[in-house]
Design an enzyme around this catalytic site. Structure first.
Site, PDB file in Angstrom:
ATOM      1  N   ARG A  51      14.311   8.505 -14.845  1.00 48.09           N
ATOM      2  CA  ARG A  51      14.786   9.792 -15.372  1.00 48.09           C
ATOM      3  C   ARG A  51      16.215   9.758 -15.907  1.00 48.09           C
ATOM      4  NH1 ARG A  51      13.117  14.224 -11.075  1.00 48.09           N
ATOM      5  NH2 ARG A  51      14.106  12.636  -9.828  1.00 48.09           N
ATOM      6  N   LYS A 148       2.878   1.301  -1.838  1.00 48.96           N
ATOM      7  CA  LYS A 148       2.484   2.126  -0.696  1.00 48.96           C
ATOM      8  C   LYS A 148       3.442   3.310  -0.606  1.00 48.96           C
ATOM      9  CE  LYS A 148       4.912   0.991   3.510  1.00 48.96           C
ATOM     10  NZ  LYS A 148       4.953   0.479   4.840  1.00 48.96           N
ATOM     11  N   ASP A 177       0.624  -4.795  -1.160  1.00 52.86           N
ATOM     12  CA  ASP A 177       1.000  -4.794   0.247  1.00 52.86           C
ATOM     13  C   ASP A 177       1.814  -6.068   0.410  1.00 52.86           C
ATOM     14  OD1 ASP A 177       1.215  -5.332   2.961  1.00 52.86           O
ATOM     15  OD2 ASP A 177      -0.595  -4.234   3.427  1.00 52.86           O
ATOM     16  N   HIS A 178       3.139  -5.925   0.561  1.00 57.28           N
ATOM     17  CA  HIS A 178       3.966  -7.133   0.449  1.00 57.28           C
ATOM     18  C   HIS A 178       3.695  -8.137   1.567  1.00 57.28           C
ATOM     19  CE1 HIS A 178       6.596  -4.630   2.957  1.00 57.28           C
ATOM     20  NE2 HIS A 178       7.052  -5.753   3.440  1.00 57.28           N
ATOM     21  N   LYS A 182       3.279 -12.982   1.541  1.00 59.37           N
ATOM     22  CA  LYS A 182       4.052 -13.947   2.330  1.00 59.37           C
ATOM     23  C   LYS A 182       3.373 -15.315   2.325  1.00 59.37           C
ATOM     24  CE  LYS A 182       6.354 -10.636   5.310  1.00 59.37           C
ATOM     25  NZ  LYS A 182       7.757 -10.975   5.088  1.00 59.37           N
ATOM     26  N   GLU A 216      10.304  -4.540  14.844  1.00 62.89           N
ATOM     27  CA  GLU A 216      11.547  -4.351  14.093  1.00 62.89           C
ATOM     28  C   GLU A 216      12.652  -3.936  15.055  1.00 62.89           C
ATOM     29  OE1 GLU A 216      10.648  -2.430   9.951  1.00 62.89           O
ATOM     30  OE2 GLU A 216       9.429  -1.453  11.463  1.00 62.89           O
ATOM     31  N   ASP A 235       2.274   4.063   8.641  1.00 63.71           N
ATOM     32  CA  ASP A 235       3.288   3.262   7.967  1.00 63.71           C
ATOM     33  C   ASP A 235       3.006   1.759   8.082  1.00 63.71           C
ATOM     34  OD1 ASP A 235       5.768   3.361   6.504  1.00 63.71           O
ATOM     35  OD2 ASP A 235       6.721   2.428   8.252  1.00 63.71           O
ATOM     36  N   HIS A 240      -0.440  -2.905   6.681  1.00 59.56           N
ATOM     37  CA  HIS A 240      -0.012  -4.290   6.924  1.00 59.56           C
ATOM     38  C   HIS A 240      -0.799  -4.973   8.049  1.00 59.56           C
ATOM     39  CE1 HIS A 240       3.103  -3.144   4.284  1.00 59.56           C
ATOM     40  NE2 HIS A 240       3.868  -2.534   5.158  1.00 59.56           N
ATOM     41  N   LYS A 331       9.509   0.148  16.242  1.00 53.84           N
ATOM     42  CA  LYS A 331      10.904   0.123  15.793  1.00 53.84           C
ATOM     43  C   LYS A 331      11.823   0.059  17.007  1.00 53.84           C
ATOM     44  CE  LYS A 331      10.053   2.199  11.443  1.00 53.84           C
ATOM     45  NZ  LYS A 331      10.232   0.959  10.682  1.00 53.84           N
TER      46      LYS A 331
HETATM   47  P1  NAD Z   1      13.755   6.217  -5.119  1.00 54.98           P
HETATM   48  O1  NAD Z   1      13.767   7.658  -4.796  1.00 54.98           O
HETATM   49  O2  NAD Z   1      14.938   5.388  -4.766  1.00 54.98           O
HETATM   50  O3  NAD Z   1      13.537   6.054  -6.696  1.00 54.98           O
HETATM   51  C1  NAD Z   1      12.624   6.828  -7.415  1.00 54.98           C
HETATM   52  C2  NAD Z   1      12.638   6.426  -8.869  1.00 54.98           C
HETATM   53  O4  NAD Z   1      11.686   7.232  -9.548  1.00 54.98           O
HETATM   54  C3  NAD Z   1      13.976   6.641  -9.575  1.00 54.98           C
HETATM   55  O5  NAD Z   1      14.178   5.574 -10.476  1.00 54.98           O
HETATM   56  C4  NAD Z   1      13.750   7.944 -10.358  1.00 54.98           C
HETATM   57  O6  NAD Z   1      14.518   8.038 -11.533  1.00 54.98           O
HETATM   58  C5  NAD Z   1      12.286   7.813 -10.707  1.00 54.98           C
HETATM   59  N1  NAD Z   1      11.672   9.116 -10.966  1.00 54.98           N
HETATM   60  C6  NAD Z   1      11.570  10.168 -10.109  1.00 54.98           C
HETATM   61  N2  NAD Z   1      10.959  11.209 -10.731  1.00 54.98           N
HETATM   62  C7  NAD Z   1      10.672  10.796 -12.004  1.00 54.98           C
HETATM   63  C8  NAD Z   1      10.049  11.387 -13.120  1.00 54.98           C
HETATM   64  N3  NAD Z   1       9.586  12.634 -13.088  1.00 54.98           N
HETATM   65  N4  NAD Z   1       9.932  10.657 -14.238  1.00 54.98           N
HETATM   66  C9  NAD Z   1      10.372   9.393 -14.293  1.00 54.98           C
HETATM   67  N5  NAD Z   1      10.970   8.757 -13.272  1.00 54.98           N
HETATM   68  C10 NAD Z   1      11.115   9.455 -12.140  1.00 54.98           C
HETATM   69  O7  NAD Z   1      12.416   5.624  -4.511  1.00 54.98           O
HETATM   70  P2  NAD Z   1      12.109   4.115  -4.051  1.00 54.98           P
HETATM   71  O8  NAD Z   1      12.613   3.913  -2.659  1.00 54.98           O
HETATM   72  O9  NAD Z   1      12.557   3.156  -5.111  1.00 54.98           O
HETATM   73  O10 NAD Z   1      10.516   4.118  -3.918  1.00 54.98           O
HETATM   74  C11 NAD Z   1       9.654   4.154  -5.034  1.00 54.98           C
HETATM   75  C12 NAD Z   1       8.206   4.104  -4.528  1.00 54.98           C
HETATM   76  O11 NAD Z   1       8.007   2.898  -3.803  1.00 54.98           O
HETATM   77  C13 NAD Z   1       7.841   5.230  -3.567  1.00 54.98           C
HETATM   78  O12 NAD Z   1       6.493   5.570  -3.750  1.00 54.98           O
HETATM   79  C14 NAD Z   1       8.026   4.601  -2.199  1.00 54.98           C
HETATM   80  O13 NAD Z   1       7.228   5.207  -1.220  1.00 54.98           O
HETATM   81  C15 NAD Z   1       7.569   3.183  -2.482  1.00 54.98           C
HETATM   82  N6  NAD Z   1       8.127   2.177  -1.567  1.00 54.98           N
HETATM   83  C16 NAD Z   1       9.470   2.009  -1.455  1.00 54.98           C
HETATM   84  C17 NAD Z   1       9.980   1.038  -0.616  1.00 54.98           C
HETATM   85  C18 NAD Z   1      11.464   0.809  -0.480  1.00 54.98           C
HETATM   86  O14 NAD Z   1      11.824  -0.123   0.243  1.00 54.98           O
HETATM   87  N7  NAD Z   1      12.306   1.576  -1.121  1.00 54.98           N
HETATM   88  C19 NAD Z   1       9.109   0.222   0.125  1.00 54.98           C
HETATM   89  C20 NAD Z   1       7.728   0.399  -0.036  1.00 54.98           C
HETATM   90  C21 NAD Z   1       7.260   1.377  -0.885  1.00 54.98           C
END
Ligand code: NAD
Length: 483
Positions: A51, A148, A177-178, A182, A216, A235, A240, A331
């Site tokens: 965004r 996920k 699923d990371h 591994k 963890e 979770d 996993h 955790k």
């Molecule tokens: P975040 O909130 O840090 O980032 C969200 C991203 O989505 C941003 O780049 C934002 O600009 C974009 N975004 C939001 N609304 C938007 C829209 N309407 N149009 C276009 N872009 C839009 O989230 P994150 O932690 O990076 O996680 C992203 C996904 O991955 C989620 O579904 C989360 O559950 C999953 N996930 C994250 C992690 C992690 O370690 N962060 C691990 C596993 C899964």
């Protein structure tokens, strides 16, 4: 041992959510490592799409900073970083509106692999899929990667699958699923199906039980509100631990082919029996010198969500009848450690004096830290002193086996390269995800109906006392949680 790096085909990879936490912490630093390893062809491009209003240079600077913050040793390679960021582009896009889509369509090339990583909230998956098609950006060869959580119960997972299926075939959908990326997880299949030694023993005649632990040390600080809506079952276990269980328990697939492997995994999930409530222990970490209690971290003083779960499961088929599978995750435990332990049965008869029960063969598969495997075997204690037996590990650390100059790709790197190669073996199929929820849902519903209250456990411990009892009362012990 020399590992070979085989470059993938030239690609355009669009990362929706390219400015988010996951992209900056894992995806982009991982892609940089693959670039340095020579796996990413020079003509390939990574297109951040999110965004925030930004140009290509702004995005390149963001990713330089992300590599500096989250990269490993490679972050000192400034020439490498400059060559890598030169392959980055950025498009400001609104998943739910029309802004940015025409620009993205113009950027994409027709003669390279096209992949789209949905690193955004699942509520945006439908809007993204629809617009990718409406603007002619994705075609029947394109791939999408989804993160996920894939649903929070069977109904929501079905709805998500149906939404994606409106625009993409199952062969185009890569559910990450990371844990499956591994090195150890793939090695588990190599060890089972590439050796004559193990498969004949891989059943209830020779295996006493199997333990899967994902421990963890961190709590839920900073993401308590999110975590409190899911808990350890949603979770960790539903995805996993379930995937690890499938790989340990599945029948040998006839080929190492994505759908053949996934067919066998699906059969395991479908053969899982319902779990008796007294075979499950839920816990919440208490306040300690290390930090606040779970309820304080979750900012919910009446939370009944579990930060720890231990359970005994059974797989109702010929191979595993009578073999318990003990799953445990939590955790704020005593160490960060993920391990699968296959504990073989005692000898039927021993010719040696003393306690044979101590001398059990155990195959342990470490996912973290220090990925590797060891097989505990009994030998004679070397030296004089008669026939005294000791258990020694035949140890195989993958880092040592690879050699000092080789670095195994981390899970995300490996999986993204698999997407470009079009190999779905290490990704969850829609029916697997649904089957896992179908097994999980009644357990969660049972807790809700009973207002089940998790047991408190000390931070830095191995979980609630009742979890110990789950095995003790059957004459077994959990493996120590060691970092
Ligand atoms: P975040 O909130 O840090 O980032 C969200 C991203 O989505 C941003 O780049 C934002 O600009 C974009 N975004 C939001 N609304 C938007 C829209 N309407 N149009 C276009 N872009 C839009 O989230 P994150 O932690 O990076 O996680 C992203 C996904 O991955 C989620 O579904 C989360 O559950 C999953 N996930 C994250 C992690 C992690 O370690 N962060 C691990 C596993 C899964």
């Amino acid at each position: 041992m020399v590992s070979r790096v085989i470059p993938v085909e030239t690609f355009d990879l669009v990362i929706f959510g390219g400015t988010g936490d996951l992209a900056r912490r894992k995806i982009l630093p991982g892609l940089f490592r693959r670039f340095r390893a020579g796996q990413m062809p020079p003509g390939s491009r990574i297109i951040g799409a999110a965004r925030s209003e930004m140009d290509d240079d702004g995005y390149r600077q963001m990713i330089r900073e992300a590599i500096a913050e989250f990269g490993g040793d490679e972050k000192t390679d400034s020439d490498g970083i400059e060559s890598f960021v030169a392959q980055l582009r950025y498009v400001a896009i609104d998943a739910t509106g029309e802004g940015g889509w025409a620009q993205l369509a113009e950027l994409m090339r027709g003669d390279v692999v096209r992949a789209f990583y949905f690193s955004v909230a699942p509520s945006l998956f439908g809007a993204l899929a629809e617009r990718l098609h409406a603007h002619g950006i994705a075609d029947s060869e394109s791939r999408i990667v989804v993160e996920k959580p894939f649903g929070r119960d069977l109904a929501s997972a079905k709805a998500l699958n149906a939404t994606l299926a409106e625009h993409f075939d199952e062969q185009q959908i890569y559910r990450i699923d990371h844990y499956l990326g591994k090195e150890t997880v793939q090695n588990l299949m190599a060890v089972r199906f590439g050796n004559v030694l193990f498969e004949p023993l891989w059943n209830s005649h020779y295996i006493d039980h199997i333990q899967i632990t994902v421990a963890e040390t961190v709590g839920v600080t900073g993401r308590g509100a999110y975590y409190d809506k899911s808990g350890a079952m949603r979770d960790m276990v539903q995805n996993h631990l379930m995937q690890l269980l499938c790989l340990i328990a599945m029948e040998p697939p006839s080929t190492y082919d994505a759908d053949t492997v996934r067919d066998e995994k699906l059969k395991v999930i479908r053969a899982l029996q319902a779990v008796e409530p007294h075979h499950i222990v839920r816990g919440q970490y208490d306040a300690s010198a290390q930090g606040l209690s779970y309820r304080e971290d979750a900012e919910n003083p009446r939370s009944f969500t579990e930060s720890f779960l231990a359970m005994k499961c059974h797989i109702a088929n010929w191979r595993w009848a009578t073999v318990p599978f003990y799953l445990r995750t939590g955790k704020r435990l005593k160490a960060r450690s993920s391990e699968i332990a296959v504990v073989f049965k005692d000898l039927g008869h021993t010719i040696f004096e003393g306690d044979t029960a101590r001398h059990r063969n155990i195959l342990s598969i470490r996912l973290q830290p220090n990925e590797g495997m060891d097989l505990q075997v009994t030998i004679k204690e070397p030296g004089p002193g008669g026939m005294r037996l000791v258990d020694v590990p035949l140890d195989m650390s993958f880092a040592e086996a690879l050699g000092p100059d080789q670095e195994a790709p981390d899970a995300y790197e490996r999986l993204i390269m698999d997407v470009i190669r079009g190999n779905q073996t290490l990704f969850m199929r829609g029916d697997e995800v649904e089957a896992a929820w179908a097994w999980t849902d009644p357990i969660i519903e049972g807790w809700e109906a009973r207002n089940d209250v998790p047991k408190l456990y000390d931070a830095g411990s191995a979980g609630p006392e009742d979890a110990m009892m789950l095995l003790h009362r059957e004459g077994r012990r959990w493996r120590d949680i060691k970092g």
